[in-house]
Design an enzyme around this catalytic site. Structure first.
Site, mmCIF file in Angstrom:
data_model
loop_
_atom_site.group_PDB
_atom_site.id
_atom_site.type_symbol
_atom_site.label_atom_id
_atom_site.label_comp_id
_atom_site.label_asym_id
_atom_site.label_seq_id
_atom_site.Cartn_x
_atom_site.Cartn_y
_atom_site.Cartn_z
ATOM 1 N N ASP B 12 21.599 -13.508 39.388
ATOM 2 C CA ASP B 12 22.999 -13.329 39.003
ATOM 3 C C ASP B 12 23.807 -13.285 40.287
ATOM 4 O OD1 ASP B 12 22.947 -13.076 36.129
ATOM 5 O OD2 ASP B 12 21.833 -11.226 36.450
ATOM 6 N N ASP B 131 23.201 -16.859 23.431
ATOM 7 C CA ASP B 131 23.038 -15.401 23.405
ATOM 8 C C ASP B 131 23.008 -14.983 21.945
ATOM 9 O OD1 ASP B 131 23.160 -15.409 26.148
ATOM 10 O OD2 ASP B 131 25.282 -14.853 26.244
#
Lengths: 216, 256
Positions: B12, B131
């Site tokens: 990330d 997601d």
């Protein structure tokens, strides 16, 4: 002294940055990697990388539009080492099933076939398409490009169509994914691989190093 | 089957720095994504996924430079996700050296974007990130897709959505269970299995990995083609090599 040029043919299909940086990583001090669509630069090169990504029809259109079909053929005829990668390999063949059928450069006799819908292995297990990931490549013959690369080494593939050569003597290496297909081909000073050496870590770099040194 | 299952460490990145922390040894600067990517490349990772969580325009330019630097030194596939909204975003990432881009929210707002991107750049570089959260339990479990980092429900069935995205040209699906993400309780195996059985393209399982058995279960029970994890590798709990050896012992085909 001017350096010997390794020309990466740029016909607008895909990212050539990876191939260029991988070659720069392994080429000799007196070699220089150039990404170019300039016919004169390609004609002056010591050796040529012919990449390709995306759909065969789009690649063929651009290759023809830029006159790369004649150019690449003339460079092969001149005896220069030429390496095709991925779709750059498929373009060398007679015909591809992709996009409802596309005539290719016909520099090497053979066909490019779709892996298939509802594709399964010999045990009936479902196989995903594209064939994406690291698979074993077995040497079909001794070749300078295999120097210091073990038989069965894994390379990174990503493709939905695969090459079936008419003449098995021209097979450089083979891989199995539901079917056995040609992972590489060779014909005198021309060679090509279906996998991406520029994305295949140390073994891929070794193959590119071998290409930089190849004297067919 | 000879094709190896893949292990994909995920970074990330915010404004050119790896966040969530990375603490494994032999890395001079744990926050530098180039150093971290090189570390994983050396460690035998099969791919690297780089999730750009930068919100600002300046940060995006930084990301492009970071991708360029990684691509110049790391010779395994690199996927970049986060904030991919236009064809120009994709072109910029690919030109910088990414091999694939992961499209998430933009696919939900405009599914045709996936079709256009796939036609233009090829299905091989278009990953659709999904997601999903479970919204019904029991005999007829159901999952829905969420956007904005799992905060916004869409009412769209996750399995149907995956099929639709493949029909639109996705070459691969990156499936994250929002229920499991960050829990270290393992992948949502039922979701992973249900989705991989429905789609013809490779599936990357993500969300919830806390130990090596979770990775193996993602493949053996979930049927995933690749497994993505962040923290178990970042904090040096396990190395990629240990993960591969562990999975290979369970007869999973791996690149060792």
């Amino acid at each position: 002294m001017s350096k010997k040029i390794i020309a990466i043919c740029d016909y607008g299909m895909g990212n050539l940055h990876s191939a260029a940086s991988a070659l720069e990583h392994v080429c000799a001090d007196d070699q220089q990697v150039v990404v170019t669509s300039d016919a004169q630069v390609i004609a002056s090169a010591e050796r040529i990388l012919f990449p390709g990504v995306g759909a065969v029809r789009d690649c063929m259109q651009e290759v023809k539009r830029l006159g790369f079909d004649q150019l690449v053929k003339s460079q092969i005829d001149a005896g220069k080492p030429v390496l095709g990668i991925c779709v750059g390999m498929q373009l060398l063949l007679t015909h591809s099933e992709e996009n409802s059928g596309v005539d290719c450069l016909n520099l090497v006799p053979g066909h490019v076939r779709f892996f298939g819908n509802d594709f399964t292995d010999e045990h009936g297990a479902k196989l995903k398409v594209p064939h994406m990931g690291w698979n074993n490549v077995f040497h079909s013959q001794d070749h300078a490009l295999w120097k210091n690369i073990k038989n069965g080494q894994r390379f990174y593939f990503v493709h939905s169509y695969c090459v079936q050569l008419d003449n098995s003597a021209q097979e450089l290496g083979s891989t199995e994914y539901g079917v056995k297909f040609s992972a590489g081909l060779c014909q005198n000073n021309l060679a090509a691989v279906q996998f991406h050496p520029e994305k295949s870590h140390d073994a891929g770099l070794q193959l590119l190093r071998n290409f930089c040194q190849w004297q067919p | 089957m000879p094709l190896a299952k893949r292990i994909i460490p995920c970074l990330d990145v915010d404004n050119g720095r790896v966040v969530k922390g990375v603490q494994f040894v032999d890395i001079r600067d744990a926050g530098d994504p180039v150093e971290v990517a090189k570390g994983y490349n050396q460690a035998g990772a099969d791919e690297i996924t780089f999730l750009d969580i930068t919100a600002t325009h300046e940060g995006r330019d930084t990301t492009l430079h970071t991708v360029e630097k990684i691509a110049a030194e790391v010779f395994i596939p690199l996927t970049v996700g986060g904030g991919i909204r236009t064809s120009q975003d994709i072109r910029n990432m690919l030109n910088a050296g990414a091999d694939k881009v992961a499209i998430n929210s933009a696919a939900v707002f405009n599914p045709d974007f996936v079709a256009e991107a796939s036609a233009k750049f090829g299905a091989q570089c278009i990953v659709v990130a999904i997601d999903a959260k479970q919204v019904a339990q029991g005999d007829n479990p159901r999952w829905e897709i969420f956007t904005h980092g799992g905060r916004k429900p869409t009412g769209i069935d996750a399995l149907e959505w995956a099929e639709k995205m493949v029909a639109y040209g996705a070459g691969e699906i990156l499936l994250t269970s929002m229920d499991r993400d960050g829990t270290k309780n393992g992948f949502d195996l039922a979701l992973t299995r249900a989705m991989t059985d429905r789609i013809p393209v490779p599936l990357i399982a993500s969300g919830g990995v806390g130990n090596l058995q979770h990775l193996a279960d993602g493949v053996l029970q979930g049927g995933a083609d690749a497994v993505l994890a962040a923290s178990i590798f970042h904090f040096g709990e396990y190395s990629v090599a240990e993960a591969k050896a562990f999975m290979a012992e369970q007869n999973i085909e791996m690149r060792l």
